[in-house]
Design a protein around this motif. Structure first.
Motif, mmCIF file in Angstrom:
data_model
loop_
_atom_site.group_PDB
_atom_site.id
_atom_site.type_symbol
_atom_site.label_atom_id
_atom_site.label_comp_id
_atom_site.label_asym_id
_atom_site.label_seq_id
_atom_site.Cartn_x
_atom_site.Cartn_y
_atom_site.Cartn_z
ATOM 1 N N SER A 135 0.852 -1.174 0.000
ATOM 2 C CA SER A 135 0.000 0.000 0.000
ATOM 3 C C SER A 135 0.893 1.230 0.000
ATOM 4 O O SER A 135 1.814 1.336 0.800
ATOM 5 C CB SER A 135 -0.861 -0.025 1.259
ATOM 6 O OG SER A 135 -1.470 1.216 1.456
ATOM 7 N N SER A 192 -6.000 -3.959 2.194
ATOM 8 C CA SER A 192 -6.675 -2.959 3.028
ATOM 9 C C SER A 192 -7.325 -3.625 4.224
ATOM 10 O O SER A 192 -7.764 -4.774 4.150
ATOM 11 C CB SER A 192 -7.748 -2.236 2.228
ATOM 12 O OG SER A 192 -7.178 -1.634 1.106
ATOM 13 N N THR A 208 -10.215 0.733 -2.353
ATOM 14 C CA THR A 208 -8.842 0.313 -2.570
ATOM 15 C C THR A 208 -8.611 0.304 -4.062
ATOM 16 O O THR A 208 -9.459 -0.154 -4.821
ATOM 17 C CB THR A 208 -8.595 -1.112 -2.054
ATOM 18 O OG1 THR A 208 -8.990 -1.170 -0.701
ATOM 19 C CG2 THR A 208 -7.132 -1.485 -2.154
ATOM 20 N N THR A 223 -7.836 -8.291 1.732
ATOM 21 C CA THR A 223 -8.670 -7.236 2.294
ATOM 22 C C THR A 223 -9.531 -7.857 3.375
ATOM 23 O O THR A 223 -10.061 -8.967 3.203
ATOM 24 C CB THR A 223 -9.557 -6.612 1.194
ATOM 25 O OG1 THR A 223 -8.701 -6.082 0.185
ATOM 26 C CG2 THR A 223 -10.440 -5.507 1.741
#
Lengths: 482, 252
Positions: A135, A192, A208, A223
């Motif tokens: 990320s 995420s 995302t 996620t």
């Protein structure tokens, strides 16, 4: 060939517009997969012991599994040792704010129409941007934190909220679930994380954005979204990748936990991975496990997906309806053009009493695309009064594509009701001529007919996404009409 | 307005039209009659620009321009309208949306501003009365689930909204009961103006009881073998097509 068919074809043949690469300094490890690689990824992320242990268990389990072959798609064997399992744009230092993100990366996202600059963004959408394995930026985190909402990268979550991660990681999709889920558990590098506390209605769309940049990498993100009692969140996922001749594997896992009573999670995907060229060279293999669990009474999970990209799409966003009166929804538009293949659908597992589910699947095939709907509706013995409604429609453009439907229904009690409707239609030259005769061009006619076909799904998407999805469909179909 | 000269056309190797000559002036109503297989629907299809027909000779001028050279959507925008014999269903596409798109294409082509939803609805409400159509039809997808009569009425309703210069009605009477026929014919008559023209294609004389043609043409074996006034239609009704066919064979 008639002009209508030619136009359909032209329409489908438009080039992929997100196929550029970004030159950023990348920290990547050597290709190949071993226990050492798993340890290296964990060490790079400075993970606590429970994470490493979990990864290693997953890796060892993966070694005992064989790759499944039952999907209705053909592809050459994947060499898991040729792939790179960790690649990250090199940060100059530890990221404190957006100002420290490599400007090249910011530019990339601007080019994709996703500004990471909070001031410039549409208010109302918070973004977590994932490039290759990590990320790179999460917007609006601080703002959301004021309401007790946690929205951050998975890496941050492991550092800051290890107890939540440990509790819910793998609780919906265990590492033993399937071959790709096991692989993901062993090597996943980011993704995420989102936690909505009791009674909070998340004030903005969370999203995302996934981007694969480095060649030869696989993207394995995870996620995890948890909603407590009475909480609500709407979550969006978007993705693109550069055009490359080789196939790249995207094996993600998404877990949704509708934990408390009346909690609700809405998860929308607009998937636009590089689909490969006209002849089927290159493109992403999108082999993803997405599942939600409705634990709370009267909780709700809703999946909406618009799948236009990837060489092969293989996924079944599912809902386990455990809480009484819980509700699962699946709305899907899957488009396959040129040589694309999709085998997608859903699983609705009814466990609690009076649980309900709705499935609306729209498959569009153009070019030489092959599109399969595969879905399971399973109603367990104790799920008395459960109801399901499924509708699977296929639309064919041209005469070289295919549409297939594989519905599986298992009902183990007598008080439940399951309905299944299916249809297959073709955009006929008669329909196009009729539109032409009223002054409407062939391209507009096809867009009109395809959008009409998808209407039930598009209206489930958040507003801006619905507009985006319609445009995307238009672009993906360009050149497909004849 | 429309000048067809020595038109020869067919499908693959099969010759269907073998030298059609026909001139239509503004304000006129022409009827083309003929037995099955005489080429009536082929003529309509070629004028509207349907795919799959080969024109081997002759020409068609529409307001001085080469009609056959235009794409079907351009012909429509130029004011050529075909009321289909079998209107197709377009699932999922809302009738109002469809017709608004069509009308705005025509307006754009004429250099007129496009209508917004409110302005369009005002036009539609006024035209619906003409055809005694139920407003619910406009909320449904194009032709989907319409009865045969509703489909035909919807065609004429679209014609009323689009206000074409040349309307071609391809067997609009087929499949209509007498009440529906009267409504459709009344609608068509109300749309008649000194600056537009109608080409009515029919197998039976009965439509011509309600839409009075200025000229009646009998199409047989790909050619117009006889032209007359509305009395010709009545004579045909009485004596049948065989009468003309015999004449034709003898004459040839």
């Amino acid at each position: 060939m008639s002009t209508a068919t030619e136009t359909i074809e032209e329409f489908v043949n438009k080039e992929y517009q997100y196929g550029f690469t970004t030159n950023v300094d990348t920290d990547k490890i050597a290709p190949g997969l071993s226990e050492d690689v798993v340890r290296l990824i964990s060490a790079k992320k400075n993970e606590p012991k429970f994470m490493l242990d979990w990864r290693l268990k997953a890796y060892r389990h993966w070694l005992t599994m064989t790759e499944p072959k039952w999907q209705k798609a053909h592809y050459p064997p994947i060499d898991y040792q040729a792939s790179i399992y960790y690649a990250a744009p090199k940060p100059k230092k530890v990221l404190g704010s957006l100002d420290e993100v490599d400007p090249e990366v910011l530019k990339t996202f601007d080019k994709l129409g996703i500004s990471l600059n909070e001031q410039k963004r549409l208010t109302g959408v918070a973004v977590d941007a994932v490039v290759d394995s990590v990320s790179v930026a999460t917007t609006f985190s601080k703002e959301l934190a004021k309401q007790g909402i946690i929205f951050c990268s998975f890496t941050d979550a492991v550092q800051k909220h290890p107890e939540l991660v440990e509790k819910y990681l793998g609780s919906v999709v265990p590492y033993t679930d399937n071959f790709f889920a096991a692989l993901n558990a062993a090597v996943f590098s980011d993704g995420s994380f989102c936690y909505i506390p009791k009674g909070v209605r998340c004030p903005m769309e969370l999203s995302t954005y996934f981007r694969i940049n480095t060649a030869n990498t696989g993207q394995f993100e995870r996620t995890l979204i948890v909603a407590e009692e009475g909480a609500y969140v709407s979550y969006l996922e978007g993705c693109t990748a550069p055009m490359r001749d080789e196939n790249q594997l995207h094996a993600a896992v998404v877990e949704l936990v509708a934990l408390g009573k009346k909690s609700e999670i809405k998860y929308s995907t607009v998937q636009n991975w590089y689909p490969g060229d006209k002849n089927g060279k290159g493109g992403i293999y999108n082999f993803v496990t997405k599942r939600g669990k409705c634990l709370g009474e009267s909780s709700k999970i809703s999946w909406t997906q618009v799948e236009t990209g990837s060489a092969i799409t293989w996924k079944y966003p599912s809902v386990i309806l455990q809480g009484d009166n819980s509700f699962g929804e699946f709305y899907s538009v899957a488009l396959t053009n040129n040589m694309q293949q999709a085998d997608t659908g859903t699983k609705m597992i009814h466990i609690g009493k009076n649980t309900r589910s709705t499935i609306v699947s729209k498959g569009i095939s153009a070019g030489r695309g092959q599109n399969s709907y595969r879905g399971l509706v399973k109603i367990m013995k104790n799920a008395t009064g459960a109801r399901n409604f499924s509708q699977c429609d296929s639309l064919l453009l041209g005469d070289k594509c295919g549409a297939h439907t594989f519905p599986y229904i298992e009902v183990k009690n007598t008080s439940s009701q399951v309905e299944h409707e299916a249809s297959t239609s073709k955009i006929g030259e008669d329909q196009i001529f009729y539109c032409n005769q009223r002054g409407i061009s062939t391209q507009d006619a096809v867009n009109m007919i395809v959008n009409g076909f998808c209407k039930e799904v598009f209206r489930e998407l958040p507003m801006e996404f619905a507009v985006e999805a319609q445009k995307l469909l238009g672009v993906s179909l360009e050149g497909s009409v004849g | 307005m429309l000048q067809i000269t020595n038109l020869h056309a067919g499908v693959d190797d099969k010759k269907i039209l073998k030298g059609i000559n026909l001139t239509i002036n503004p304000g006129e109503v022409h009827a083309v009659m003929g037995p099955n297989g005489s080429g009536k629907s082929t003529l309509a299809a070629i004028l509207a620009g349907r795919d799959g027909y080969d024109v081997t000779a002759g020409q068609v001028l529409y307001n001085g321009k080469d009609l056959l050279d235009m794409d079907p959507e351009v012909r429509a925008r130029e004011g050529v309208f075909l009321a289909f014999q079998y209107p197709v269903e377009i699932p999922g596409v809302n009738s109002t949306y469809f017709l608004k798109a069509a009308l705005n294409e025509v307006r754009k082509h004429k250099g007129e501003p496009e209508l917004d939803a409110m302005e369009f609805l005002a036009v539609v409400k006024q035209k619906m009365k003409l055809l005694e159509l139920n407003e619910d039809l406009l909320k449904r997808p194009v032709n989907e689930g319409f009865s045969g009569g509703e489909k035909k009425r919807n065609e004429i309703f679209q014609m009323a909204v689009l206000e074409p210069k040349l309307a071609i009605l391809d067997e609009t009477d087929s499949g209509l009961d007498i009440d529906a026929l009267k409504i459709v014919a009344a609608g068509v008559n109300k749309l008649k103006r000194p600056d537009n023209a109608q080409l009515v294609i029919t197998h039976y004389q009965r439509l011509l009881d309600y839409i009075i043609p200025d000229f009646v043409h009998v199409l047989y074996n790909g050619r117009i073998v006889r032209t007359g006034t509305k009395e010709l239609a009545l004579e045909l009704e009485e004596k049948g097509y065989d009468w003309i066919i015999q004449h034709e064979t003898v004459g040839a």
